[in-house]
Scaffold this motif. Structure first.
Motif, PDB file in Angstrom:
ATOM      1  N   VAL A   1       0.945  -0.924   0.241  1.00 32.10           N
ATOM      2  CA  VAL A   1       0.052   0.232   0.345  1.00 32.10           C
ATOM      3  C   VAL A   1       1.229   1.240  -0.287  1.00 32.10           C
ATOM      4  O   VAL A   1       2.028   1.308   0.138  1.00 32.10           O
ATOM      5  CB  VAL A   1      -1.141   0.120   1.351  1.00 32.10           C
ATOM      6  N   VAL A   2       0.351   2.160  -0.531  1.00 27.89           N
ATOM      7  CA  VAL A   2       0.880   3.865  -1.279  1.00 27.89           C
ATOM      8  C   VAL A   2       0.232   4.653  -0.202  1.00 27.89           C
ATOM      9  O   VAL A   2      -0.890   4.835  -0.491  1.00 27.89           O
ATOM     10  CB  VAL A   2       1.264   3.986  -2.136  1.00 27.89           C
TER      11      VAL A   2
ATOM     12  N   LEU B   1      -9.699  11.907   1.883  1.00 28.78           N
ATOM     13  CA  LEU B   1      -8.551  10.791   1.813  1.00 28.78           C
ATOM     14  C   LEU B   1      -9.374   9.909   0.961  1.00 28.78           C
ATOM     15  O   LEU B   1     -11.050   9.219   0.725  1.00 28.78           O
ATOM     16  CB  LEU B   1      -8.373   9.939   2.940  1.00 28.78           C
ATOM     17  N   ARG B   2      -8.907   9.667  -0.786  1.00 30.31           N
ATOM     18  CA  ARG B   2      -9.316   9.252  -1.906  1.00 30.31           C
ATOM     19  C   ARG B   2      -8.146   7.236  -1.650  1.00 30.31           C
ATOM     20  O   ARG B   2      -7.524   7.586  -1.818  1.00 30.31           O
ATOM     21  CB  ARG B   2      -8.766   9.636  -2.789  1.00 30.31           C
ATOM     22  N   VAL B   3      -9.393   6.345  -1.677  1.00 33.32           N
ATOM     23  CA  VAL B   3      -9.227   5.297  -1.230  1.00 33.32           C
ATOM     24  C   VAL B   3      -8.947   4.737  -2.141  1.00 33.32           C
ATOM     25  O   VAL B   3      -9.894   4.390  -3.210  1.00 33.32           O
ATOM     26  CB  VAL B   3      -9.746   4.685  -0.544  1.00 33.32           C
ATOM     27  N   GLU B   4      -8.186   3.632  -2.537  1.00 36.72           N
ATOM     28  CA  GLU B   4      -8.284   3.299  -3.726  1.00 36.72           C
ATOM     29  C   GLU B   4      -8.185   1.682  -3.305  1.00 36.72           C
ATOM     30  O   GLU B   4      -7.300   0.929  -2.356  1.00 36.72           O
ATOM     31  CB  GLU B   4      -7.018   2.569  -4.975  1.00 36.72           C
ATOM     32  N   VAL B   5      -8.850   0.438  -4.103  1.00 34.93           N
ATOM     33  CA  VAL B   5      -9.171  -1.417  -2.909  1.00 34.93           C
ATOM     34  C   VAL B   5      -9.054  -1.799  -4.552  1.00 34.93           C
ATOM     35  O   VAL B   5      -9.366  -2.208  -5.933  1.00 34.93           O
ATOM     36  CB  VAL B   5     -10.535  -1.426  -3.119  1.00 34.93           C
TER      37      VAL B   5
ATOM     38  N   ILE C   1      -6.119  -2.355   0.536  1.00 41.52           N
ATOM     39  CA  ILE C   1      -6.499  -0.938  -0.163  1.00 41.52           C
ATOM     40  C   ILE C   1      -4.920  -0.606  -0.186  1.00 41.52           C
ATOM     41  O   ILE C   1      -4.180  -1.346   0.256  1.00 41.52           O
ATOM     42  CB  ILE C   1      -6.679  -0.107   1.476  1.00 41.52           C
ATOM     43  N   VAL C   2      -5.239  -0.167  -1.822  1.00 45.53           N
ATOM     44  CA  VAL C   2      -3.707  -0.644  -2.209  1.00 45.53           C
ATOM     45  C   VAL C   2      -3.267   0.606  -1.960  1.00 45.53           C
ATOM     46  O   VAL C   2      -2.057   1.093  -2.743  1.00 45.53           O
ATOM     47  CB  VAL C   2      -4.040  -0.759  -3.543  1.00 45.53           C
TER      48      VAL C   2
END
Length: 281
Positions: free
Chosen positions: A196-197, A252-256, A261-262
């Motif tokens: 994750v970043v 917080l924009r969250v990429e899954v 969560i990545v």
């Protein structure tokens, strides 16, 4: 002897309910406010002396207004409008951040997939217990047709059209926030991808954030014991996080990907935030 309530006082007594109906019909806070204001204008122009149930009368008026707005939106072939808040306004935090209590954020996404008539029948009957006879009057249909519309909408919501990916994403983000607040490293590592970043814009860095953090352990350590003012939110129609200690501080924009969560992007730049449509659930 107590003086009878004025027309404006009687309207204000129903405002919260009317806005709740309009929000669930339209999925957009500004449009909901417009619909409620239009209902007030129609009330002020109408002779309601013989109206025995003014809240019911107002609910019908708001529903008609919302139906017209939904049909106009469909006729313009627009994408469904996401819940929208003017976070640059002078509203109080309670007004700025609407807590959607009766239905979840995933449900708002699902409701946008119904036809205007289906949405009206479902929202009024299933969420606000309005009789099918009254719904039929609004739709200019028979009570049985109104019942069928609600039934079809209910099936679409329950069986076919629920986006399970949306619900899973909401659960994942909520689990992340719960673990962060509780200082639960195991819980944080469970939902974070090993690679994750976390990235922060310049405004978020001035608030004390690092510009970039890589790896599940480091990101978990950064969030451990934090997130007490963070809430799951729709950001321009996508599930993410809004941090609202008093006013909106950052998102917080969250990429899954594959159930983890990545990536997490922290945005605190005020110019960017003012352009983001936010609804907190």
């Amino acid at each position: 002897m107590r003086e009878p309530l004025s027309l404006s006082e009687r309207f204000e007594a129903s405002r919260k309910h009317l806005r709740s109906v309009a929000l669930r019909m339209l999925g957009n806070a500004h449009e909901a406010d417009d619909a409620v204001q239009e209902a007030w204008l129609r009330l002020a122009r109408s002779d309601t002396d013989d109206v025995a149930n003014l809240p019911g009368w107002l609910t019908t008026v708001v529903a008609r207004i919302c139906l017209d707005m939904l049909r106009a939106r469909t006729a313009r072939a627009e994408e469904p409008i996401d819940p929208d808040f003017d976070l640059a306004s002078d509203d109080t935090p309670e007004q700025e951040v609407l807590r959607v209590d009766a239905i979840g954020l995933a449900m708002l996404v699902v409701l946008d997939r119904l036809t205007p008539s289906e949405r009206l029948a479902f929202v009024l009957h299933d969420l606000f217990d309005v009789a099918f006879e009254d719904i039929a009057t609004i739709l200019d249909k028979t009570p049985e047709a109104a019942r069928q519309l609600a039934s079809r909408a209910r099936r679409r919501v329950r069986d076919g059209d629920v986006d399970h990916a949306v619900a899973d994403r909401q659960w994942l983000i909520e689990s992340f926030l719960v673990a962060a607040r509780g200082g639960d490293m195991t819980g944080l590592l469970r939902v974070l991808d090993p690679n994750v970043v976390f990235r922060a814009d310049a405004a978020a860095v001035t608030l004390g954030s690092l510009a970039e953090i890589r790896g599940a352990g480091a990101v978990a350590e950064a969030f451990k014991g934090q997130a007490h003012a963070a809430w799951v939110a729709l950001l321009d129609g996508e599930l993410g996080v809004a941090v609202v200690p008093e006013n909106l501080l950052l998102v917080l924009r969250v990429e899954v990907r594959d159930g983890r969560i990545v990536a997490i992007d922290a945005v605190a730049d005020r110019t960017v935030l003012d352009a983001v449509d936010v609804v907190v659930g």
